[in-house]
Scaffold this active site. Structure first.
Site, PDB file in Angstrom:
ATOM      1  N   ARG A 138      40.515  41.189  48.411  1.00 30.33           N
ATOM      2  CA  ARG A 138      40.322  39.676  48.335  1.00 30.33           C
ATOM      3  C   ARG A 138      41.726  39.051  48.090  1.00 30.33           C
ATOM      4  O   ARG A 138      41.998  37.974  48.377  1.00 30.33           O
ATOM      5  CB  ARG A 138      39.311  39.271  47.095  1.00 30.33           C
ATOM      6  N   CYS A 231      30.018  28.615  39.533  1.00 27.07           N
ATOM      7  CA  CYS A 231      29.152  27.723  40.503  1.00 27.07           C
ATOM      8  C   CYS A 231      27.798  28.158  40.246  1.00 27.07           C
ATOM      9  O   CYS A 231      27.108  28.703  41.093  1.00 27.07           O
ATOM     10  CB  CYS A 231      29.723  28.120  41.751  1.00 27.07           C
TER      11      CYS A 231
HETATM   12  C1  LIG Z   1      34.216  32.710  41.948  1.00 29.83           C
HETATM   13  S1  LIG Z   1      35.261  33.688  42.726  1.00 29.83           S
HETATM   14  C2  LIG Z   1      36.887  32.975  42.617  1.00 29.83           C
HETATM   15  C3  LIG Z   1      36.970  32.107  43.671  1.00 29.83           C
HETATM   16  C4  LIG Z   1      38.604  31.271  43.547  1.00 29.83           C
HETATM   17  N1  LIG Z   1      38.809  30.870  42.105  1.00 29.83           N
HETATM   18  C5  LIG Z   1      38.707  30.253  44.615  1.00 29.83           C
HETATM   19  O1  LIG Z   1      38.742  29.003  44.246  1.00 29.83           O
HETATM   20  O2  LIG Z   1      38.959  30.583  45.722  1.00 29.83           O
HETATM   21  C6  LIG Z   1      35.453  34.937  41.492  1.00 29.83           C
HETATM   22  C7  LIG Z   1      36.537  35.996  41.628  1.00 29.83           C
HETATM   23  O3  LIG Z   1      36.547  36.882  40.454  1.00 29.83           O
HETATM   24  C8  LIG Z   1      36.953  38.198  40.781  1.00 29.83           C
HETATM   25  N2  LIG Z   1      36.472  39.153  39.996  1.00 29.83           N
HETATM   26  C9  LIG Z   1      35.476  39.750  39.814  1.00 29.83           C
HETATM   27  N3  LIG Z   1      35.426  40.522  38.586  1.00 29.83           N
HETATM   28  C10 LIG Z   1      36.670  40.296  38.032  1.00 29.83           C
HETATM   29  C11 LIG Z   1      37.082  40.722  36.943  1.00 29.83           C
HETATM   30  N4  LIG Z   1      36.519  41.695  36.109  1.00 29.83           N
HETATM   31  N5  LIG Z   1      38.425  40.524  36.542  1.00 29.83           N
HETATM   32  C12 LIG Z   1      38.988  39.385  37.191  1.00 29.83           C
HETATM   33  N6  LIG Z   1      38.525  38.662  38.335  1.00 29.83           N
HETATM   34  C13 LIG Z   1      37.213  39.411  38.736  1.00 29.83           C
HETATM   35  C14 LIG Z   1      36.318  38.328  42.332  1.00 29.83           C
HETATM   36  O4  LIG Z   1      36.902  39.323  43.067  1.00 29.83           O
HETATM   37  C15 LIG Z   1      36.339  36.902  42.735  1.00 29.83           C
HETATM   38  O5  LIG Z   1      37.467  36.604  43.755  1.00 29.83           O
END
Ligand SMILES: C[S@@+](CC[C@H](N)C(=O)[O-])C[C@H]1O[C@@H](n2cnc3c(N)ncnc32)[C@H](O)[C@@H]1O
Length: 462
Positions: A138, A231
């Site tokens: 990602r 969200c």
């Molecule tokens: C809601 S999405 C973010 C969307 C982004 N902020 C945007 O506006 O495009 C949450 C993100 O948190 C990441 N994530 C998942 N577990 C995580 C962790 N333990 N620490 C940091 N990031 C994490 C995921 O890979 C994902 O990309």
């Protein structure tokens, strides 16, 4: 739309009389939005050249609705980084985090960069943005979007919050935690999320959120501001996570983000709702949290909380600098066509690759870095090749050899498809910055009338 039964029961319990209106919103269409990149163009300028029908999103100065029949991602202006396609409610967190140019900003869960690109626009090229995502795949999409937006002062990292917290304790002025969540607010827009919800549930994400928010809290400087967003609707993941933070870090308090917003003249927050302390048996200050409901605004479900860390004694946040190199002759020749003055101390050469580091770059050796700054280009067989990221970061006036095409010119799509173009006109041989209606798309190398296409193959128009 058929919703999970358990979800319906939970929402009915929470919303009571309002539940019918909420449920009715699932019979309506979702709203499509785009956000103008103010690093490149003002909203007014964009309105004048926008080729499709748009209407303003009331609470976002640079946000617009477009009809679901339009395809703004298939227009040359998208490839010029003039806007980002983003669901209207999802524009709100970055909009409500009060960023000042010069701030040191962390976006902890940043991929694919919807919010990072806006945080960068608010920095106006000054200060530092560290955009991180734990997922390497990602983070690649994040890197592309940061480069397409032409952001000069971002470092892209793919690390765990725990590891980052070891490097950046008390370092950042502003932090965005757009946490991984169960996604209940996106069921209408992306029904496939319901499967994920049924598989993992609310508790799985809540555990992650509690862990992430404490590491984020550690990285904020005293007096700094942090915005937490999801969200989803579930109280556990929203007011519940904030309650957990307040219990574990009493130096934090909750602010009303609308009261702390500057330049409110052009926006309206009609339809915004506040937090529900009673849903988690929490303190009154949780009333300052913001909730966006799909039956009250033209957008999907979101939760937003602005927090401040009480300032104690200011900490010295200079935590070391990386050593900088100097320019090579070939690259120097290329740079002579640029009408920009960079501090040579910010320029670094690593294995034939040239970077412009943000002024504020701290010591980051040992972290999994996807991009340490703006990638300017690289030496290939003793020749300097400027990067796509550099082209995206420039204004047409900042390079003195340009070929400016119009969006209607068939050569524009040919260029975006990485085809060779024959040009007529009085242009000099060498590197040319190819633009659409005055906005840079990428590089081409001209010999006589033939333009060798140097548009990044991975970004090719398909
Ligand atoms: C809601 S999405 C973010 C969307 C982004 N902020 C945007 O506006 O495009 C949450 C993100 O948190 C990441 N994530 C998942 N577990 C995580 C962790 N333990 N620490 C940091 N990031 C994490 C995921 O890979 C994902 O990309």
């Amino acid at each position: 739309m058929i919703l999970p039964k358990l979800f319906e029961e939970r929402m009915k319990n929470l919303l009571k009389d309002e539940y019918t209106y909420f449920l009715h919103s699932y019979d309506q269409k979702h709203y499509s939005g785009l956000r103008v990149n103010t690093l490149k163009i003002t909203p007014e300028e964009f309105e004048n050249i926008c080729p499709f029908k748009i209407t303003r999103i009331p609470w976002i100065e640079n946000g617009y609705y477009y009809s679901g029949n339009e395809q703004p991602a298939r227009h040359p202006y998208y490839h010029a980084g003039l806007y980002y396609i983003q669901e209207p409610s999802a524009m709100t967190p970055a909009n409500l985090l009060p960023i000042e140019p010069g701030d040191k900003v962390l976006d902890l869960c940043a991929a694919p960069g919807g919010k990072s690109t806006e945080l960068a626009a608010k920095l106006k090229g000054e200060g530092l943005l560290v955009a991180n995502d734990i997922s390497n795949s990602r983070a690649k999409a994040l890197l592309k979007n940061i480069e397409l937006f032409g952001v000069p002062n971002a470092v892209i990292v793919s690390e765990t919050p725990a590891k980052l917290a070891n490097y950046f304790e008390g370092y950042f002025d502003k932090i965005l935690v757009d946490a991984p969540c169960s996604g209940e607010g996106m069921f209408r827009k992306s029904p496939s999320i319901m499967k994920n919800w049924e598989q993992y549930g609310v508790d799985y994400y809540n555990k992650l959120q509690k862990e992430i928010i404490l590491f984020a809290a550690k990285m904020l400087r005293p007096g700094g501001k942090m915005l937490y967003s999801t969200c989803t609707f579930s109280p556990e993941e929203n007011e519940g996570t904030i309650k957990y933070l307040l219990e574990n870090c009493p130096e934090f308090h909750v602010l009303n983000p609308i009261e702390h917003k500057t330049n409110k003249e052009k926006v309206s927050y009609e339809g915004f709702s506040y937090g529900k302390p009673e849903w988690v048996d929490g303190t009154e200050e949780l009333k300052n949290c913001i909730r966006l409901w799909p039956h009250k605004i033209h957008g999907e479900g979101h939760f937003i909380t602005l927090l401040e860390k009480y300032s104690s004694q200011e900490k010295d946040s200079s935590i070391g600098k990386i050593n900088h190199g100097s320019l090579s002759g070939e690259a120097d020749e290329f740079m002579s066509h640029l009408n920009i003055e960079w501090d040579p101390k910010q320029i670094d050469i690593r294995e034939d690759k040239l970077y412009l580091y943000p002024k504020e770059l701290p010591a980051i050796k040992g972290l999994r870095i996807m991009r340490p700054g703006l990638f300017l280009g690289e030496m290939k067989k003793n020749r300097f090749e400027p990067s796509q990221a550099l082209a995206s970061s420039l204004k047409i006036s900042e390079y003195n050899q340009t070929i400016n095409l119009s969006a209607e010119d068939p050569d524009t799509i040919k260029y975006l498809k990485c085809e060779t173009i024959e040009v007529s006109g009085d242009y000099k041989d060498g590197w040319q910055l190819i633009c659409v209606d005055g906005y840079p798309l990428g590089w081409g190398k001209l010999t006589g009338q033939t333009l060798k296409n140097k548009y990044l193959p991975g970004w090719r128009w398909m």
